[in-house]
Design a protein around this motif. Structure first.
Motif, PDB file in Angstrom:
ATOM      1  N   ILE A   1      -4.962 -39.174 -81.980  1.00 45.31           N
ATOM      2  CA  ILE A   1      -4.688 -37.758 -81.726  1.00 45.31           C
ATOM      3  C   ILE A   1      -4.072 -37.131 -82.967  1.00 45.31           C
ATOM      4  N   ASP A   2      -4.754 -36.121 -83.503  1.00 39.47           N
ATOM      5  CA  ASP A   2      -4.192 -35.319 -84.590  1.00 39.47           C
ATOM      6  C   ASP A   2      -3.436 -34.172 -83.927  1.00 39.47           C
ATOM      7  N   GLY A   3      -2.103 -34.278 -83.911  1.00 35.15           N
ATOM      8  CA  GLY A   3      -1.287 -33.388 -83.100  1.00 35.15           C
ATOM      9  C   GLY A   3      -1.036 -32.025 -83.708  1.00 35.15           C
ATOM     10  N   PRO A   4      -0.518 -31.123 -82.873  1.00 40.46           N
ATOM     11  CA  PRO A   4      -0.272 -29.746 -83.301  1.00 40.46           C
ATOM     12  C   PRO A   4       1.111 -29.575 -83.921  1.00 40.46           C
ATOM     13  N   PRO A   5       1.282 -28.582 -84.795  1.00 38.95           N
ATOM     14  CA  PRO A   5       2.635 -28.230 -85.240  1.00 38.95           C
ATOM     15  C   PRO A   5       3.236 -27.156 -84.341  1.00 38.95           C
ATOM     16  N   ARG A   6       4.456 -27.381 -83.885  1.00 36.62           N
ATOM     17  CA  ARG A   6       5.268 -26.362 -83.226  1.00 36.62           C
ATOM     18  C   ARG A   6       4.585 -25.694 -82.033  1.00 36.62           C
ATOM     19  N   VAL A   7       3.875 -26.444 -81.232  1.00 32.57           N
ATOM     20  CA  VAL A   7       3.335 -25.934 -79.970  1.00 32.57           C
ATOM     21  C   VAL A   7       3.875 -26.857 -78.893  1.00 32.57           C
ATOM     22  N   ALA A   8       4.965 -26.465 -78.256  1.00 30.23           N
ATOM     23  CA  ALA A   8       5.730 -27.387 -77.422  1.00 30.23           C
ATOM     24  C   ALA A   8       4.917 -27.966 -76.271  1.00 30.23           C
ATOM     25  N   GLY A   9       4.124 -27.149 -75.593  1.00 32.52           N
ATOM     26  CA  GLY A   9       3.336 -27.648 -74.468  1.00 32.52           C
ATOM     27  C   GLY A   9       2.326 -28.689 -74.897  1.00 32.52           C
TER      28      GLY A   9
ATOM     29  N   ARG B   1     -14.718 -48.988 -81.830  1.00 28.96           N
ATOM     30  CA  ARG B   1     -15.128 -47.688 -81.279  1.00 28.96           C
ATOM     31  C   ARG B   1     -13.918 -46.761 -81.293  1.00 28.96           C
ATOM     32  N   VAL B   2     -14.074 -45.631 -81.971  1.00 26.35           N
ATOM     33  CA  VAL B   2     -12.941 -44.728 -82.200  1.00 26.35           C
ATOM     34  C   VAL B   2     -13.331 -43.297 -81.853  1.00 26.35           C
ATOM     35  N   THR B   3     -12.429 -42.609 -81.173  1.00 24.76           N
ATOM     36  CA  THR B   3     -12.543 -41.169 -80.977  1.00 24.76           C
ATOM     37  C   THR B   3     -11.296 -40.510 -81.535  1.00 24.76           C
ATOM     38  N   LEU B   4     -11.486 -39.473 -82.333  1.00 24.88           N
ATOM     39  CA  LEU B   4     -10.364 -38.701 -82.837  1.00 24.88           C
ATOM     40  C   LEU B   4     -10.292 -37.397 -82.057  1.00 24.88           C
ATOM     41  N   ILE B   5      -9.126 -37.113 -81.493  1.00 21.19           N
ATOM     42  CA  ILE B   5      -8.902 -35.859 -80.779  1.00 21.19           C
ATOM     43  C   ILE B   5      -8.185 -34.891 -81.711  1.00 21.19           C
ATOM     44  N   ASP B   6      -8.818 -33.756 -81.978  1.00 24.11           N
ATOM     45  CA  ASP B   6      -8.172 -32.705 -82.760  1.00 24.11           C
ATOM     46  C   ASP B   6      -7.421 -31.812 -81.773  1.00 24.11           C
ATOM     47  N   ALA B   7      -6.103 -32.026 -81.686  1.00 24.12           N
ATOM     48  CA  ALA B   7      -5.261 -31.259 -80.772  1.00 24.12           C
ATOM     49  C   ALA B   7      -4.503 -30.147 -81.490  1.00 24.12           C
ATOM     50  N   ASP B   8      -4.891 -29.873 -82.720  1.00 20.01           N
ATOM     51  CA  ASP B   8      -4.273 -28.810 -83.508  1.00 20.01           C
ATOM     52  C   ASP B   8      -5.132 -27.552 -83.395  1.00 20.01           C
ATOM     53  N   PRO B   9      -4.588 -26.436 -82.933  1.00 23.11           N
ATOM     54  CA  PRO B   9      -5.394 -25.213 -82.828  1.00 23.11           C
ATOM     55  C   PRO B   9      -6.059 -24.798 -84.133  1.00 23.11           C
ATOM     56  N   GLN B  10      -5.519 -25.240 -85.274  1.00 21.35           N
ATOM     57  CA  GLN B  10      -6.151 -24.915 -86.557  1.00 21.35           C
ATOM     58  C   GLN B  10      -7.475 -25.638 -86.745  1.00 21.35           C
ATOM     59  N   GLY B  11      -7.667 -26.756 -86.074  1.00 17.79           N
ATOM     60  CA  GLY B  11      -8.957 -27.451 -86.073  1.00 17.79           C
ATOM     61  C   GLY B  11      -9.360 -28.074 -87.388  1.00 17.79           C
ATOM     62  N   SER B  12      -8.409 -28.594 -88.163  1.00 21.61           N
ATOM     63  CA  SER B  12      -8.741 -29.146 -89.482  1.00 21.61           C
ATOM     64  C   SER B  12      -9.628 -30.378 -89.396  1.00 21.61           C
ATOM     65  N   ALA B  13      -9.381 -31.250 -88.410  1.00 17.16           N
ATOM     66  CA  ALA B  13     -10.222 -32.444 -88.264  1.00 17.16           C
ATOM     67  C   ALA B  13     -11.645 -32.064 -87.859  1.00 17.16           C
ATOM     68  N   LEU B  14     -11.768 -31.052 -87.000  1.00 15.47           N
ATOM     69  CA  LEU B  14     -13.111 -30.570 -86.633  1.00 15.47           C
ATOM     70  C   LEU B  14     -13.815 -29.971 -87.846  1.00 15.47           C
ATOM     71  N   ASP B  15     -13.077 -29.250 -88.686  1.00 18.66           N
ATOM     72  CA  ASP B  15     -13.665 -28.701 -89.913  1.00 18.66           C
ATOM     73  C   ASP B  15     -14.173 -29.826 -90.812  1.00 18.66           C
ATOM     74  N   TRP B  16     -13.378 -30.890 -90.940  1.00 17.08           N
ATOM     75  CA  TRP B  16     -13.790 -32.044 -91.745  1.00 17.08           C
ATOM     76  C   TRP B  16     -15.076 -32.647 -91.183  1.00 17.08           C
ATOM     77  N   SER B  17     -15.142 -32.792 -89.870  1.00 18.16           N
ATOM     78  CA  SER B  17     -16.321 -33.383 -89.236  1.00 18.16           C
ATOM     79  C   SER B  17     -17.560 -32.522 -89.461  1.00 18.16           C
ATOM     80  N   GLU B  18     -17.383 -31.205 -89.389  1.00 17.79           N
ATOM     81  CA  GLU B  18     -18.515 -30.300 -89.628  1.00 17.79           C
ATOM     82  C   GLU B  18     -18.964 -30.360 -91.085  1.00 17.79           C
ATOM     83  N   GLN B  19     -18.014 -30.464 -91.998  1.00 14.18           N
ATOM     84  CA  GLN B  19     -18.366 -30.602 -93.412  1.00 14.18           C
ATOM     85  C   GLN B  19     -19.119 -31.910 -93.650  1.00 14.18           C
TER      86      GLN B  19
END
Length: 217
Positions: free
Chosen positions: A85-93, A31-49
């Motif tokens: 977790i698919d992490g963000p680039p250059r968002v320190a918080g 059982r796997v959950t992927l968290i898209d923590a990148d504001p660009q949302g590339s993993a969410l885009d993949w899931s929608e496709q």
């Protein structure tokens, strides 16, 4: 287990690795959950496709690009074998929150001195997180790697005695990853015996072995 793929440098293949690790564990019945923590949302885009192409869902993809990730990810982990977790680039918080959430941090780097220099900032954040989480484990992952090139060999050798160490499994620079992404699929769905599929399998297996040995920082 909560695994975060993080590097402040963009374009190192975090999303590709996150999706394929999640897919590899899902096809093994976990059982796997992927968290898209990148504001660009590339993993969410993949899931929608993937949904538009009517492919069966392998794992859940949720968007959590906020700095409360360290509180929310453990809640999701209670009902999963793996949270990726698919992490963000250059968002320190966001980066700090992902580091505090993770049990294992994977730092994808390409065989280039520029990637080595860019990872210094990432390592500083990792060291900061270990003040609060001394048990936090981390590994470099050599990605988009032409394995026979001198540069790839030199990068692997340079990281061999590094802290954090580099994983033995590497991921090649392969067209199959781009071909799969276009239709919301993963490389094993295109060809279960391809080099790309074998590389993903080896990477997931190495991480599983670390987990079985109760990985150390």
């Amino acid at each position: 287990m909560i695994i975060a793929l993080l590097n402040q440098k963009g374009g190192v293949g975090k999303t590709t690795l996150a999706l394929h690790l999640a897919g590899e564990w899902a096809r093994l019945g976990q059982r796997v959950t992927l968290i898209d923590a990148d504001p660009q949302g590339s993993a969410l885009d993949w899931s929608e496709q993937r949904a538009r192409e009517r492919h069966a869902r392998l794992f859940s993809v949720v968007g959590l690009a906020r700095d409360t990730l360290h509180r929310e990810a453990p809640e999701l982990a209670r009902s999963c074998d793996h949270v990726v977790i698919d992490g963000p680039p250059r968002v320190a918080g966001l980066m700090r929150s992902a580091l505090l959430a993770a049990e294992l941090v994977l730092i994808p780097v390409q065989p280039s001195p520029f990637d080595g220099w860019a990872s210094a900032e990432m390592l500083a954040l990792l060291a900061e997180a270990r003040i609060y989480r001394p048990e936090l484990a981390a590994r470099f992952v050599l990605n988009r790697c032409a394995t026979r090139t001198i540069l790839a060999r030199d990068t692997a050798e340079a990281l061999a005695d590094h802290d954090p160490p580099v994983l033995s499994a590497t991921i090649g620079q392969r067209v199959a990853f781009a071909d799969a992404a276009q239709s919301g699929r993963l490389v094993f769905e295109l060809d279960d015996e391809s080099p790309a599929t074998r590389e993903v399998h080896a990477l997931a297996a190495e991480i599983d072995a670390l987990r079985a040995r109760r990985i150390t920082p």
